[in-house]
Motif scaffolding. Structure first.
Motif, PDB file in Angstrom:
ATOM      1  N   THR A  38       0.796  -1.223   0.000  1.00 54.42           N
ATOM      2  CA  THR A  38       0.000   0.000   0.000  1.00 54.42           C
ATOM      3  C   THR A  38       0.829   1.274   0.000  1.00 54.42           C
ATOM      4  N   GLY A  39       1.960   1.270   0.686  1.00 50.48           N
ATOM      5  CA  GLY A  39       2.736   2.499   0.809  1.00 50.48           C
ATOM      6  C   GLY A  39       3.963   2.568  -0.060  1.00 50.48           C
ATOM      7  N   GLY A  40       4.242   1.501  -0.803  1.00 48.95           N
ATOM      8  CA  GLY A  40       5.378   1.509  -1.714  1.00 48.95           C
ATOM      9  C   GLY A  40       6.736   1.280  -1.080  1.00 48.95           C
ATOM     10  N   ALA A  41       6.804   1.144   0.253  1.00 51.74           N
ATOM     11  CA  ALA A  41       8.080   0.907   0.930  1.00 51.74           C
ATOM     12  C   ALA A  41       8.365  -0.586   0.932  1.00 51.74           C
ATOM     13  N   ILE A  42       9.370  -1.014   0.162  1.00 53.51           N
ATOM     14  CA  ILE A  42       9.569  -2.443  -0.030  1.00 53.51           C
ATOM     15  C   ILE A  42      10.118  -3.103   1.231  1.00 53.51           C
ATOM     16  N   GLY A  43       9.938  -4.429   1.278  1.00 55.39           N
ATOM     17  CA  GLY A  43      10.251  -5.195   2.472  1.00 55.39           C
ATOM     18  C   GLY A  43       9.017  -5.524   3.282  1.00 55.39           C
ATOM     19  N   GLN A  44       7.854  -5.408   2.669  1.00 58.40           N
ATOM     20  CA  GLN A  44       6.597  -5.644   3.362  1.00 58.40           C
ATOM     21  C   GLN A  44       6.107  -7.086   3.239  1.00 58.40           C
ATOM     22  N   GLY A  45       6.355  -7.745   2.118  1.00 58.90           N
ATOM     23  CA  GLY A  45       5.630  -8.957   1.754  1.00 58.90           C
ATOM     24  C   GLY A  45       5.757 -10.102   2.735  1.00 58.90           C
ATOM     25  N   LEU A  46       6.988 -10.468   3.139  1.00 55.69           N
ATOM     26  CA  LEU A  46       7.177 -11.590   4.052  1.00 55.69           C
ATOM     27  C   LEU A  46       6.634 -11.289   5.444  1.00 55.69           C
ATOM     28  N   PRO A  47       6.913 -10.116   6.027  1.00 58.39           N
ATOM     29  CA  PRO A  47       6.301  -9.806   7.332  1.00 58.39           C
ATOM     30  C   PRO A  47       4.779  -9.772   7.282  1.00 58.39           C
ATOM     31  N   LEU A  48       4.220  -9.230   6.214  1.00 56.85           N
ATOM     32  CA  LEU A  48       2.762  -9.176   6.087  1.00 56.85           C
ATOM     33  C   LEU A  48       2.174 -10.590   6.109  1.00 56.85           C
ATOM     34  N   ALA A  49       2.861 -11.528   5.452  1.00 53.74           N
ATOM     35  CA  ALA A  49       2.414 -12.915   5.458  1.00 53.74           C
ATOM     36  C   ALA A  49       2.464 -13.509   6.862  1.00 53.74           C
ATOM     37  N   VAL A  50       3.488 -13.154   7.635  1.00 52.11           N
ATOM     38  CA  VAL A  50       3.576 -13.610   9.023  1.00 52.11           C
ATOM     39  C   VAL A  50       2.340 -13.171   9.802  1.00 52.11           C
ATOM     40  N   GLY A  51       2.024 -11.878   9.725  1.00 47.60           N
ATOM     41  CA  GLY A  51       0.888 -11.359  10.475  1.00 47.60           C
ATOM     42  C   GLY A  51      -0.430 -11.953  10.033  1.00 47.60           C
ATOM     43  N   ALA A  52      -0.601 -12.124   8.717  1.00 52.65           N
ATOM     44  CA  ALA A  52      -1.848 -12.717   8.213  1.00 52.65           C
ATOM     45  C   ALA A  52      -2.013 -14.154   8.703  1.00 52.65           C
ATOM     46  N   ALA A  53      -0.905 -14.900   8.732  1.00 50.59           N
ATOM     47  CA  ALA A  53      -0.970 -16.293   9.181  1.00 50.59           C
ATOM     48  C   ALA A  53      -1.280 -16.388  10.665  1.00 50.59           C
ATOM     49  N   VAL A  54      -0.782 -15.443  11.459  1.00 54.80           N
ATOM     50  CA  VAL A  54      -1.097 -15.429  12.888  1.00 54.80           C
ATOM     51  C   VAL A  54      -2.572 -15.083  13.094  1.00 54.80           C
ATOM     52  N   ALA A  55      -3.080 -14.132  12.324  1.00 56.72           N
ATOM     53  CA  ALA A  55      -4.479 -13.723  12.458  1.00 56.72           C
ATOM     54  C   ALA A  55      -5.442 -14.815  12.005  1.00 56.72           C
ATOM     55  N   CYS A  56      -5.041 -15.601  10.989  1.00 56.42           N
ATOM     56  CA  CYS A  56      -5.941 -16.594  10.381  1.00 56.42           C
ATOM     57  C   CYS A  56      -5.241 -17.947  10.300  1.00 56.42           C
ATOM     58  N   PRO A  57      -5.053 -18.622  11.442  1.00 53.02           N
ATOM     59  CA  PRO A  57      -4.277 -19.862  11.441  1.00 53.02           C
ATOM     60  C   PRO A  57      -4.921 -21.003  10.666  1.00 53.02           C
ATOM     61  N   ASP A  58      -6.207 -20.888  10.376  1.00 50.26           N
ATOM     62  CA  ASP A  58      -6.901 -21.948   9.639  1.00 50.26           C
ATOM     63  C   ASP A  58      -6.900 -21.710   8.131  1.00 50.26           C
ATOM     64  N   ALA A  89       9.085 -10.821  -4.495  1.00 47.47           N
ATOM     65  CA  ALA A  89      10.213 -10.513  -5.366  1.00 47.47           C
ATOM     66  C   ALA A  89      11.522 -10.656  -4.590  1.00 47.47           C
ATOM     67  N   ASP A  90      12.600 -10.962  -5.318  1.00 42.32           N
ATOM     68  CA  ASP A  90      13.869 -11.253  -4.647  1.00 42.32           C
ATOM     69  C   ASP A  90      14.511 -10.018  -4.026  1.00 42.32           C
ATOM     70  N   GLY A  91      14.528  -8.902  -4.733  1.00 40.70           N
ATOM     71  CA  GLY A  91      15.196  -7.716  -4.207  1.00 40.70           C
ATOM     72  C   GLY A  91      14.548  -7.196  -2.941  1.00 40.70           C
ATOM     73  N   SER A  92      13.237  -7.029  -2.956  1.00 38.89           N
ATOM     74  CA  SER A  92      12.537  -6.520  -1.779  1.00 38.89           C
ATOM     75  C   SER A  92      12.510  -7.551  -0.662  1.00 38.89           C
ATOM     76  N   GLY A  93      12.562  -8.839  -1.015  1.00 38.84           N
ATOM     77  CA  GLY A  93      12.596  -9.873   0.011  1.00 38.84           C
ATOM     78  C   GLY A  93      13.834  -9.797   0.883  1.00 38.84           C
ATOM     79  N   MET A  94      14.946  -9.302   0.337  1.00 38.92           N
ATOM     80  CA  MET A  94      16.174  -9.221   1.117  1.00 38.92           C
ATOM     81  C   MET A  94      16.088  -8.192   2.236  1.00 38.92           C
ATOM     82  N   TYR A  95      15.124  -7.274   2.160  1.00 38.88           N
ATOM     83  CA  TYR A  95      14.992  -6.272   3.214  1.00 38.88           C
ATOM     84  C   TYR A  95      14.544  -6.902   4.534  1.00 38.88           C
ATOM     85  N   THR A  96      13.742  -7.942   4.464  1.00 32.22           N
ATOM     86  CA  THR A  96      13.147  -8.511   5.677  1.00 32.22           C
ATOM     87  C   THR A  96      13.137 -10.040   5.624  1.00 32.22           C
TER      88      THR A  96
END
Length: 515
Positions: free
Chosen positions: A384-404, A412-419
């Motif tokens: 949403t905000g264009g600041a890369i490094g969001q995707g993997l952490p966002l998946a962590v939070g979504a999985a905690v919120a919805c364990p079922d 993407a590989d470049g932005s994935g290296m941020y987090t």
């Protein structure tokens, strides 16, 4: 009861159940208080950007805040990029940021900083605790702010002496504010534009307008007026798939978006504002809506989108059943070398019912988004905000919120290296996340942008700053080292087999897709 205990118990009474944490010495009383509070889950992140991004993903899916635990101003500073994304998303997040004891600040110890000043640019509300008794009250106020529709970023600065001093008590949960309602005049103006303006019209949707119940109302409006449904380029949470109301997506590049919107004579905005170009370019426009078109801002991000769309549909006398319901679709996936097209087709074919996709796929994921429109119903979360490094952490939070629910991180590989530390948290918590790591060895979007800003004949130094192949990053080895089983694939056949295997399993997996 000390201040930390009162603060944490107040948050628990408010309904906060998860703390994403990266604590330090100043937060040890808060750590102990979390430990002593039944029903408060503590999840460690190895970098603050993972912590804040996970809180964003949790808030998007749970519609209530998690709390982050961050170490002083510098620790908060490390998490600011994903707080920026969360703020743009309208996600509910509470930050508790430890600080030096009040009497220690004037000694200017090495980690001393203006913690509140660090917080303000990426927070909607900042509060510095005034005492051990005030700390619990600050927690209740932070919860009320965070739950302001659709969500806000609330940050509490916690001096260490307020946390450890005895004599405090938890406070009762606050009364939450109701969502702001759209004035009847705004609905009437939107109805008039859709009825009376000659030529093509559209509803431009964002925020909570992309939830399933709101989309049904948008589909009713489309049925009554013939308006097209278009959404913002990067959505907080878009509920889509076969059987749901389909929405077109505004292109990313400014001139393409301008051309896409050029023929509309009336545009009604719900849950978002008129779009602008992500960046300025020589000789290209910043404001993208067509000149002379009737632009109606019916509901902002912070006004009740469902209520506004329902009111508009009823004002128009719209039929009860929506138009534009998405039919099931499948695309053929060519065998052989893996590319964005056959990867997207295979993902759409195998996408599990009711899954969640965290999309930070950049240039390689556009085909997947388009092809999954008619796949099994799912939620799609974007940058949403264009600041890369969001995707993997966002998946962590979504999985905690919805364990079922299965979570797929399209990364993407470049932005994935941020987090990339988020993989460790997935393994530690055994989160049900399948990461599809799109490895093209490049910041590919920046190679495109280099040309778009008018740079002619870039030299080897410029190109080297956009290249990730020297040395090559082996994501399968990184993932395995973090505790997440991984496999490398380079053909459509290998990807299909790997994805089917990962989706059939429970727990974290990573597929490194060599494109």
């Amino acid at each position: 009861m000390n201040g930390a205990e009162a603060f944490i118990q107040t948050l628990k009474l408010c309904g906060v159940e998860v703390c994403f944490a990266n604590p330090g010495t100043s937060e040890m009383q808060l750590v102990a208080a979390i430990d002593q509070t039944p029903g408060m889950r503590a999840i460690l992140g190895l970098f603050e950007g993972v912590v804040t991004g996970a809180a964003d993903g949790y808030g998007r899916m749970a519609d209530k805040p998690a709390v982050t635990l961050l170490h002083l101003g510098p620790g908060l500073g490390n998490g600011l990029a994903n707080l920026h994304n969360a703020r743009r998303a309208g996600s509910p997040v509470i930050n508790m940021v430890g600080d030096h004891a009040t009497y220690h600040l004037h000694y200017n110890a090495p980690l001393t900083s203006d913690a509140a000043g660090v917080a303000r640019p990426m927070s909607d509300w900042v509060r510095v605790s005034q005492s051990e008794r005030d700390l619990a009250q600050a927690g209740a106020e932070a919860f009320a702010v965070a739950q302001s529709y659709p969500g806000k970023i609330a940050t509490v600065i916690v001096p260490a002496d307020h946390a450890w001093t005895e004599g405090s008590a938890a406070v009762a949960p606050p009364t939450l504010p109701a969502p702001a309602q759209v004035p009847a005049e705004a609905i009437a103006q939107a109805a008039a534009a859709l009825r009376e303006v000659d030529g093509p019209k559209c509803l431009f949707l964002g925020g909570r307008a992309l939830r399933e119940d709101a989309l049904v109302q948008a589909g009713r409006i489309a049925a009554a007026t013939g308006a097209r449904l278009v959404c913002e380029t990067f959505a907080t949470r878009h509920q889509r798939g076969a059987g749901r109301v389909a929405v077109e997506k505004l292109p990313y590049f400014g001139e393409m978006a301008e051309a896409y919107l050029a023929d509309f004579k009336a545009i009604v905005f719900v849950g978002t504002e008129p779009p602008v170009s992500f960046f300025a370019y020589p000789g290209k426009p910043s404001f993208l809506s067509p000149p002379g078109a009737a632009l109606v801002r019916m509901a902002s991000l912070r006004e009740d989108a469902l209520g506004a769309l329902t009111g508009l549909a009823d004002t128009l006398g719209a039929p009860p059943e929506p138009a534009l319901v998405q039919a099931p679709t499948r695309f053929p996936a060519e065998d052989g070398r893996l590319n964005s097209a056959n990867l997207g087709a295979i993902l759409a074919e195998l996408l599990p019912e009711n899954c969640i996709v965290s999309d930070e796929s950049a240039t390689s994921g556009g085909a997947a988004f388009a092809m999954c429109a008619g796949a099994a119903q799912h939620d799609w979360l974007q940058l949403t905000g264009g600041a890369i490094g969001q995707g993997l952490p966002l998946a962590v939070g979504a999985a905690v919120a919805c364990p079922d629910r299965k979570v797929i991180a399209l990364q993407a590989d470049g932005s994935g290296m941020y987090t990339n530390q988020a993989l460790w948290t997935m393994a530690r918590e055994q989160l049900d996340v399948t990461t599809i790591l799109l490895n093209n060895g490049s910041y590919a979007i920046l190679n495109i942008e280099l040309m778009r800003v008018g740079v002619q004949n870039p030299g080897p130094k410029a190109l080297s700053m956009l290249d990730l192949k020297h040395p090559e990053i082996n994501w399968a080895e990184i993932s395995t080292g973090m505790g997440v089983p991984a496999v490398r694939v380079s053909t459509a056949e290998e990807f299909r087999a790997a994805l089917a295997d990962a989706l059939a399993a429970k727990g974290p997996r990573l597929i490194e897709a060599l494109l």
